[in-house]
Design an enzyme around this catalytic site. Sequence first.
Site, short mmCIF file in Angstrom:
data_model
loop_
_atom_site.label_atom_id
_atom_site.label_comp_id
_atom_site.label_asym_id
_atom_site.label_seq_id
_atom_site.Cartn_x
_atom_site.Cartn_y
_atom_site.Cartn_z
N GLU A 1 -13.37 5.09 7.76
CA GLU A 1 -12.20 5.59 8.49
C GLU A 1 -12.58 5.99 9.92
O GLU A 1 -13.65 6.55 10.15
CB GLU A 1 -11.62 6.80 7.76
CG GLU A 1 -10.41 7.44 8.42
CD GLU A 1 -9.17 6.56 8.38
OE1 GLU A 1 -9.21 5.48 9.03
OE2 GLU A 1 -8.18 6.94 7.75
N ASP B 1 -6.39 10.28 -2.02
CA ASP B 1 -6.95 11.39 -1.25
C ASP B 1 -8.44 11.57 -1.57
O ASP B 1 -9.18 10.61 -1.58
CB ASP B 1 -6.13 12.66 -1.49
CG ASP B 1 -4.72 12.51 -0.95
OD1 ASP B 1 -4.56 11.92 0.14
OD2 ASP B 1 -3.76 12.97 -1.60
N HIS C 1 -7.95 4.25 -3.19
CA HIS C 1 -9.11 4.65 -2.40
C HIS C 1 -9.30 6.16 -2.51
O HIS C 1 -8.33 6.92 -2.56
CB HIS C 1 -9.03 4.17 -0.95
CG HIS C 1 -7.95 4.75 -0.10
ND1 HIS C 1 -7.97 6.04 0.38
CD2 HIS C 1 -6.81 4.20 0.38
CE1 HIS C 1 -6.91 6.25 1.12
NE2 HIS C 1 -6.17 5.15 1.13
N GLU D 1 -11.66 9.36 -0.83
CA GLU D 1 -12.42 9.69 0.37
C GLU D 1 -13.38 10.85 0.12
O GLU D 1 -13.29 11.54 -0.91
CB GLU D 1 -11.46 10.05 1.50
CG GLU D 1 -10.71 11.34 1.24
CD GLU D 1 -9.32 11.37 1.87
OE1 GLU D 1 -8.88 12.48 2.22
OE2 GLU D 1 -8.69 10.32 1.99
N ASP E 1 -3.20 5.50 -2.21
CA ASP E 1 -4.06 6.57 -1.69
C ASP E 1 -4.29 7.58 -2.82
O ASP E 1 -3.35 8.01 -3.48
CB ASP E 1 -3.34 7.23 -0.51
CG ASP E 1 -4.22 8.18 0.27
OD1 ASP E 1 -5.28 8.58 -0.23
OD2 ASP E 1 -3.83 8.53 1.41
N ASP F 1 0.24 15.44 5.93
CA ASP F 1 -0.92 15.02 5.14
C ASP F 1 -2.07 15.98 5.38
O ASP F 1 -3.02 15.69 6.10
CB ASP F 1 -1.30 13.59 5.54
CG ASP F 1 -2.40 13.01 4.67
OD1 ASP F 1 -2.71 13.61 3.63
OD2 ASP F 1 -2.95 11.97 5.06
N ARG G 1 -13.83 5.50 0.52
CA ARG G 1 -13.61 5.76 1.95
C ARG G 1 -14.50 6.90 2.41
O ARG G 1 -14.65 7.92 1.72
CB ARG G 1 -12.13 6.11 2.16
CG ARG G 1 -11.82 6.70 3.53
CD ARG G 1 -10.33 6.94 3.67
NE ARG G 1 -10.05 8.14 4.44
CZ ARG G 1 -8.83 8.59 4.72
NH1 ARG G 1 -7.77 7.93 4.30
NH2 ARG G 1 -8.66 9.70 5.42
N CYS H 1 -5.06 14.18 7.16
CA CYS H 1 -4.96 12.82 7.67
C CYS H 1 -6.27 12.40 8.34
O CYS H 1 -6.85 13.17 9.12
CB CYS H 1 -3.79 12.71 8.64
SG CYS H 1 -3.75 11.17 9.59
N TYR I 1 0.84 -1.20 0.00
CA TYR I 1 0.00 0.00 0.00
C TYR I 1 0.87 1.25 0.00
O TYR I 1 1.83 1.35 0.77
CB TYR I 1 -0.90 0.00 1.24
CG TYR I 1 -1.64 1.29 1.50
CD1 TYR I 1 -2.66 1.70 0.64
CD2 TYR I 1 -1.33 2.09 2.60
CE1 TYR I 1 -3.34 2.89 0.88
CE2 TYR I 1 -2.02 3.26 2.84
CZ TYR I 1 -3.03 3.67 1.98
OH TYR I 1 -3.70 4.83 2.21
N ASN J 1 -8.15 0.42 8.52
CA ASN J 1 -6.92 1.21 8.50
C ASN J 1 -6.26 1.14 9.87
O ASN J 1 -6.69 1.79 10.82
CB ASN J 1 -7.26 2.67 8.15
CG ASN J 1 -6.08 3.43 7.62
OD1 ASN J 1 -5.13 2.86 7.11
ND2 ASN J 1 -6.13 4.75 7.71
#
Length: 317
Positions: A189, A85, A110, A112, A83, A56, A157, A120, A41, A211
């Site tokens: 998350e 974002d 993923h 989000e 990721d 982040d 996500r 983050c 990942y 996660n």
Amino acid sequence: MTDAGARFRTLLARDDLLVCPGVHDPLTAAVADFVGFDTIYMTGYGTSLSKVGYPDAGFITMPEMIDNAANIQERIDVPLLADADNGYGNATNVVRTVREYIKAGVAGIHIEDQTFPKRCGHTTGRQVIPREEAVGKIRAAADVRDERGEDFVLIARTDARGTGDGSLDEAIGRANDFLDAGADVAFVEGPTDESELERIGREVDGPLVYNFVGDLGSSPYVELDALDGWGFDVVLFPITATLSTIASVHEDLSAFADDPVAGMRRIDDKFNRQPVGSLHDFSGFPEVVDWERAYLPDEERDKYEGSLGDDVESGGR
């Protein structure tokens, strides 16, 4: 159609929980690949910190993330999840984001539902966009997947649990809506305890990601058997290599600062105790020599005669 995506889908179809260590660049990915994992990942936090030097919090751009992901996937032999974002904009921006990640050759991403700039998923101050808008972004991502790379894996996500007025009900509702919109896997998350994890496993109708951020975030340390029993399919350990790198480099450079010669010997000795071989072996010099032998004129090999340095033809020390 991405070969990495097809391989990841095969792994996802197994009954075993899929463990994915987080890496932040091709070097840490190469170490993880050498150790041996089915999937790796690419962390957004670690990528931002290692590539641009910022936390982040929305400072890294889509091209920088995709460039890193492409280089990592090129360096390893297993599928890479990356990721992406919040897709770097609205639904129309997501179209290009997914196209670019598919071109990069990674197994999946993923996306989000945070606002921009995002941050983050285990820090305070997060916000999410309205559910209808978030569903539209996932539909856009799913349509690109279907058009450009049907084996590409789309993980949706939601950060709704971690907002100021967030609830687990809202997060679970969003996760199911994202699956209905075409996501392959759901990712809630920030569950705060084991009872929330059990609810997610029971009430989200599709494959699930957990996660595992450890002490950095709000989600609990849990045994992998428990996650498997609750119905989770993939567990990300996103900052494994990033924390390991910071801790190890700090320890080694602190000793180096006290006595540079002894500190360098300590680093050499520690490296030589690892099973990766020489630095030249690990970095791929033998493959470069093979390319030279296969494609360059024979006289090009004369450069090795009498030259000084580690013998990369035989892997060095």
